[in-house]
Design an enzyme around this catalytic site. Structure first.
Site, short mmCIF file in Angstrom:
data_model
loop_
_atom_site.label_atom_id
_atom_site.label_comp_id
_atom_site.label_asym_id
_atom_site.label_seq_id
_atom_site.Cartn_x
_atom_site.Cartn_y
_atom_site.Cartn_z
N VAL A 10 44.60 36.32 38.05
CA VAL A 10 44.33 36.50 36.62
C VAL A 10 43.14 35.63 36.28
O VAL A 10 42.90 34.60 36.91
CB VAL A 10 45.55 36.13 35.76
CG1 VAL A 10 46.66 37.14 35.94
CG2 VAL A 10 46.04 34.73 36.09
N SER A 11 42.39 36.03 35.28
CA SER A 11 41.11 35.38 35.02
C SER A 11 41.24 34.04 34.30
O SER A 11 40.40 33.18 34.45
CB SER A 11 40.20 36.30 34.22
OG SER A 11 40.82 36.64 32.98
N THR A 12 42.26 33.88 33.48
CA THR A 12 42.42 32.62 32.76
C THR A 12 43.87 32.17 32.83
O THR A 12 44.76 32.94 33.18
CB THR A 12 42.02 32.76 31.28
OG1 THR A 12 42.94 33.63 30.64
CG2 THR A 12 40.61 33.28 31.12
N GLN A 70 46.46 34.24 30.78
CA GLN A 70 46.94 35.54 31.21
C GLN A 70 48.18 35.37 32.09
O GLN A 70 48.33 34.40 32.81
CB GLN A 70 45.84 36.28 31.98
CG GLN A 70 44.71 36.77 31.07
CD GLN A 70 43.74 37.65 31.83
OE1 GLN A 70 43.79 37.73 33.04
NE2 GLN A 70 42.86 38.30 31.10
#
Length: 313
Positions: A9-11, A14
């Site tokens: 997940v990007s951050t 998330q």
């Protein structure tokens, strides 16, 4: 054979639970599911790198979607080569890719080949577009903060010695660092040459004064007349200007020296008519400018917004 799952997940905000659930449903045990929380644009992926180090021939890596593991087309291509070289199977659940089967391997290699083709096509198109633009006198990059007319005025103010760099920067509303980049400080009587950037478009002729600018495409007499005038060179600068270097379409085409026996003249704007010699031969260039690290036919790319610049000897 060991099956590993990779989720990203990007951050940190998330939630990777949907990917985790899909991998668990596919039969991946909890201890073999690697979750990484990092932006997809970053080149460094510590968890993925650690997973790749753990893999052995015959193992399998499972992801939910290609975008979870690949940064871009090139990264996917590199991964496909790595998996193939290390005999590791690769499975993408939602896109039905399984390199453990002949059809899956063929499909993934085709995708990688198309990705490479797409990348090379973009690069080739970009380079062709830039070359075409440069041939027409246009260059890319950030729009310059100062026009050539403003640079000429700033250079003239600097060369007179009557203004500080801070004062000049304030006049044109830019930072002092911008002025330092554009105003070469040839202190202690250092000599210089003036580099002039041009292209091979038809030479411009002033309808009022019949003055010629740029490349004329005519004989030496006509070109010399265009080369020698008119330049915004302050009187205080002129004793230190020892020659002119002409760059045409990104290539150093000719170098002229200042004739020590000649005289400078000014037009009604205060611009200079420089006493230039005929083009120098390579031997003459080496003799007259031993510290000039420029040679005929050398490439010198044009910088956007810069029509001319000084170069210290």
């Amino acid at each position: 054979m060991t099956r590993y799952g990779y989720a990203r997940v990007s951050t940190r905000e998330q939630n990777p639970e949907s990917q985790y659930d899909a991998l668990a449903t596919a039969g991946i045990t909890a201890e073999n599911i690697v979750i990484e929380k990092i932006s997809g644009k970053l080149a460094s992926r510590p968890a993925l790198d650690e997973l790749l180090d753990r893999l052995a021939p015959g193992d399998q890596v499972v992801v939910t979607r290609l975008r979870r593991i690949g940064r871009n087309h090139q990264h996917l291509l590199d991964l496909s080569v790595w998996f193939d070289t290390h005999q590791v199977d690769f499975v993408v659940l939602e896109q039905g890719i399984d390199t453990g089967t002949p059809i899956g391997r063929l499909f993934f290699r085709m995708m990688a080949a198309l990705a490479e083709f797409d990348r090379e096509a973009i690069v080739e198109g970009t380079l062709e577009g830039l070359a075409s633009a440069r041939a027409r006198g246009r260059v890319g990059g950030r729009r310059p903060k100062l026009s050539q007319r403003q640079l000429d005025q700033a250079q003239h103010m600097y060369d007179t010695g009557e203004h500080t760099v801070d004062e000049i920067a304030g006049t044109f509303g830019v930072q002092r660092s911008t002025m330092y980049r554009h105003l070469p400080a040839h202190k202690d009587g250092r000599d210089c040459v003036l580099i002039v950037y041009r292209n091979t478009r038809p030479g411009k002729i002033d309808p009022d004064t019949n003055r010629r600018y740029g490349e004329t495409g005519q004989n030496e007499k006509v070109q010399l007349d265009a080369d020698r005038k008119w330049w915004p060179i302050a009187p205080a600068r002129r004793p230190h200007v020892k020659g002119f270097v002409y760059v045409v379409d990104g290539i150093i085409t000719r170098i002229r020296a200042i004739d020590p026996a000649g005289s400078w003249h000014d037009d009604d704007r205060g611009y200079a008519d420089a006493p230039l010699t005929t083009p120098l031969t390579p031997l003459q260039i080496a003799e007259q400018f031993p510290t000039l690290r420029l040679h005929l036919d050398d490439p010198r790319p044009h910088v956007r917004g810069k029509i001319r610049e000084y170069l210290a000897l």
